[in-house]
Write an enzyme that holds these catalytic residues in place. Structure first.
Site, short mmCIF file in Angstrom:
data_model
loop_
_atom_site.label_atom_id
_atom_site.label_comp_id
_atom_site.label_asym_id
_atom_site.label_seq_id
_atom_site.Cartn_x
_atom_site.Cartn_y
_atom_site.Cartn_z
N ARG A 77 -22.90 -91.23 -28.88
CA ARG A 77 -22.45 -92.01 -27.87
C ARG A 77 -21.70 -91.32 -27.07
O ARG A 77 -20.54 -90.68 -27.05
CB ARG A 77 -22.04 -93.27 -28.35
CG ARG A 77 -21.37 -94.24 -26.82
CD ARG A 77 -20.79 -95.29 -27.31
NE ARG A 77 -20.32 -96.25 -26.09
CZ ARG A 77 -19.01 -96.14 -25.80
NH1 ARG A 77 -17.93 -95.82 -26.58
NH2 ARG A 77 -18.76 -96.82 -24.61
N HIS A 121 -17.73 -94.53 -17.65
CA HIS A 121 -16.63 -94.50 -18.51
C HIS A 121 -15.53 -94.09 -17.58
O HIS A 121 -15.12 -92.77 -18.06
CB HIS A 121 -16.82 -93.71 -19.79
CG HIS A 121 -16.04 -93.83 -20.89
ND1 HIS A 121 -16.32 -94.14 -22.39
CD2 HIS A 121 -14.62 -93.89 -21.01
CE1 HIS A 121 -15.37 -94.19 -23.25
NE2 HIS A 121 -14.06 -94.24 -22.36
N GLU A 166 -15.46 -100.88 -21.37
CA GLU A 166 -14.38 -101.50 -21.41
C GLU A 166 -13.98 -101.91 -20.10
O GLU A 166 -12.82 -101.48 -19.57
CB GLU A 166 -13.09 -100.68 -22.10
CG GLU A 166 -13.42 -100.20 -23.59
CD GLU A 166 -12.34 -99.38 -24.19
OE1 GLU A 166 -11.59 -99.01 -23.60
OE2 GLU A 166 -12.40 -99.04 -25.32
N ASN A 292 -15.74 -102.38 -28.91
CA ASN A 292 -14.74 -101.41 -29.48
C ASN A 292 -13.70 -102.18 -30.00
O ASN A 292 -12.85 -102.98 -29.69
CB ASN A 292 -14.17 -100.71 -28.21
CG ASN A 292 -15.05 -99.66 -27.53
OD1 ASN A 292 -16.37 -99.72 -27.95
ND2 ASN A 292 -15.05 -99.10 -26.35
N TYR A 294 -10.00 -101.50 -32.15
CA TYR A 294 -8.92 -100.49 -32.77
C TYR A 294 -7.79 -101.50 -33.54
O TYR A 294 -7.20 -101.00 -34.74
CB TYR A 294 -8.34 -99.96 -31.48
CG TYR A 294 -9.22 -98.79 -30.95
CD1 TYR A 294 -9.16 -97.48 -31.49
CD2 TYR A 294 -9.81 -99.17 -30.00
CE1 TYR A 294 -10.10 -96.54 -30.92
CE2 TYR A 294 -10.77 -98.12 -29.48
CZ TYR A 294 -10.95 -96.91 -30.06
OH TYR A 294 -11.50 -95.96 -29.48
N GLU A 345 -16.92 -98.27 -30.68
CA GLU A 345 -15.79 -97.48 -30.81
C GLU A 345 -15.01 -97.98 -32.12
O GLU A 345 -14.58 -99.19 -31.91
CB GLU A 345 -14.89 -97.21 -29.67
CG GLU A 345 -15.56 -96.30 -28.72
CD GLU A 345 -14.45 -96.28 -27.34
OE1 GLU A 345 -13.16 -96.32 -27.45
OE2 GLU A 345 -14.98 -96.11 -26.06
O1 IFM Z 1 -10.01 -92.74 -25.46
C1 IFM Z 1 -10.35 -94.21 -25.56
C2 IFM Z 1 -11.42 -94.50 -25.04
O2 IFM Z 1 -11.83 -93.73 -23.71
C3 IFM Z 1 -11.95 -95.88 -24.78
N1 IFM Z 1 -11.51 -96.49 -25.84
C4 IFM Z 1 -10.33 -96.48 -26.43
C5 IFM Z 1 -10.21 -95.03 -26.68
C6 IFM Z 1 -8.70 -94.67 -27.42
O3 IFM Z 1 -7.62 -95.11 -26.86
#
Ligand code: IFM
Length: 441
Positions: A77, A121, A166, A292, A294, A345
């Site tokens: 990606r 992006h 995002e 995504n 985290y 992500e």
């Molecule tokens: O590095 C970023 C990415 O560009 C977008 N999502 C979160 C990642 C980590 O912060």
């Protein structure tokens, strides 16, 4: 110890973004983007670095594809820098920009790696920012034209097309906190940008489909699970309200065709201009959605929460809480009628060092990934249709306002020498992909 098998054809991959890795910021006719302008402005990036060179991927993409082969990636990606192919955002096309992505995509295909392409992006052409950027609805039309150009050119080889990465970060970090380009701090602009990004997404999906009916169109949303700090009813209510105020702002218009009242009640005088027909445009059927993930937010009715006792935190200050990923996936699957999901992500930043043995031992990243793979597999058993998983990131790179201080890669970057070194997590991930399974507790 349990072994979790993944479905045949599961699309294991890794992700990057143009500004974070390419470098060559003004080479071969590339135009200036808002991130070029922002990082060149003193005081904006914590370590005063820029993406001018970054991982020099523009010149070293072949070496990087060799590393992808070593990982055994099924998909890669990445994003296109809009200003490489349209230096001023619209109008004159830069053939050398098209040429770079042609070479990259051809080499990926030759390596049997599926290109998974993001159109936006975060690196808006500065020329469009000078006309008001995403606050100006004309930018949405410029985005649709750029999307059509890219799909016409690359659509014979690229099946997966993502309009935006995002949108909430684009709107809020770029226009409310000002920590990202273009650095505005204005709630009125923020909500207009949020809406215009959705309009641009809708126009982009139309443009993608009319340029090539065989490709797949989707969007990537970043979601943080909102968990109550305790099981007191007031904390549970506040966690639900927190989710409704933030995560639904993009999920609802796309998958329900209306904005969430809870979020827009709060907007008051900053309500964006929304035209008739916008929501129908925004809520067109998608072929996939990228998520995504985290970490989570812990929410209490009484206000802020300090760090959770006993929890591990990454270098970003984000709590490691893999079960929240399963809960988030199940929640969105229950609340929306979603197309197939790709985890586009997931990853973690830790302070990695090269050991005396010349290797990078990163057990915390390895464990982070293992736990999140397992929780995703469990969510799939719960009925969530996840088709692939892209680790963030292929290699350490320019982490926006943090510059080069945060390392997310499966591969370590030495920015002085441009040397790439596999981390233990990279070798481990290659095994996961090869066996199509992960073992853990
Ligand atoms: O590095 C970023 C990415 O560009 C977008 N999502 C979160 C990642 C980590 O912060």
């Amino acid at each position: 110890m349990t072994t979790y098998k993944f479905p045949h054809n599961f699309l294991w991959g890794a992700a990057t973004a143009a500004y974070q890795i390419e470098g060559a910021w003004n080479e071969d006719g590339k135009g200036e983007s808002i991130w070029d302008r922002f990082s060149h402005t003193p005081g904006k990036i914590s370590d005063q670095s820029t993406g001018d060179i970054a991982c020099d991927h523009y010149h070293r993409y072949e070496e990087d594809i060799d590393l992808m082969r070593r990982l055994g990636l099924k998909a890669y990606r990445f994003s296109i820098a809009w200003t490489r192919i349209l230096p001023a955002g619209r109008g004159r096309i830069n053939p050398k920009g098209l040429d770079f992505y042609d070479r990259l995509i051809d080499s990926l295909c030759a390596a049997n790696i599926e290109p998974f392409l993001t159109l936006y992006h975060w690196d808006l052409p500065q020329a469009l920012q000078d006309e008001g950027g995403w606050e100006n609805r004309n930018t949405c039309h410029a985005f649709a034209d750029y999307s059509a150009l890219a799909v016409k050119h690359f659509g014979d080889r690229v099946k997966y097309w993502t309009t935006f990465n995002e949108p909430s970060v684009v709107a809020f970090d770029g226009n409310l906190s000002g920590e990202h380009a273009p650095g505005n701090q204005d709630p009125r602009i923020t909500y207009q940008v949020a809406h215009n990004l959705m309009v641009a997404h809708g126009l982009g999906v139309q443009a993608i489909r009319s340029a090539n009916s065989k490709v797949e169109a989707g969007i990537v949303l970043n979601l943080w699970m909102a968990d109550p700090a305790t099981d007191k009813p007031e904390d549970i209510a506040e966690a639900n309200a927190a989710w409704d105020r933030s995560e639904t702002l993009f999920l609802d218009p796309i998958f329900k065709g209306h904005y969430p009242l809870a979020a827009y009640d709060l907007v008051g005088e900053n309500m964006p201009k929304i035209y008739d027909g916008d929501l129908a445009l925004i809520s067109q059927e998608l072929d996939y959605v990228g998520i995504n993930f985290y970490s989570r937010n812990l929410v209490s009715a009484s206000g802020n929460i300090d760090k959770v006792h006993g929890s591990e935190y990454t270098e970003m200050g984000w709590e490691v809480c893999a079960p929240a990923m399963r809960r988030m996936l199940v929640k969105i699957n229950n609340e929306y009628r979603l197309p197939p999901i790709y985890i586009t992500e997931n990853g973690s930043a830790f302070k990695d060092e090269v050991g005396a043995d010349g290797k990078v031992h990163d057990p915390r990243r390895l464990d982070y990934l293992k736990q999140h793979f397992i929780q995703t597999r469990l969510a799939m058993q719960d009925g969530v249709d996840v088709r692939g998983y892209m680790v963030w990131s292929l290699m350490d790179n320019f982490e926006w306002g943090h510059g080069f201080t945060k390392r997310f890669g499966l591969i370590r970057m030495d920015y002085e020498t441009q040397k790439r070194t596999f981390k233990d997590s990279g070798d481990w991930y290659a095994e996961v992909i090869r066996k199509n399974e992960v073992s853990g507790t």
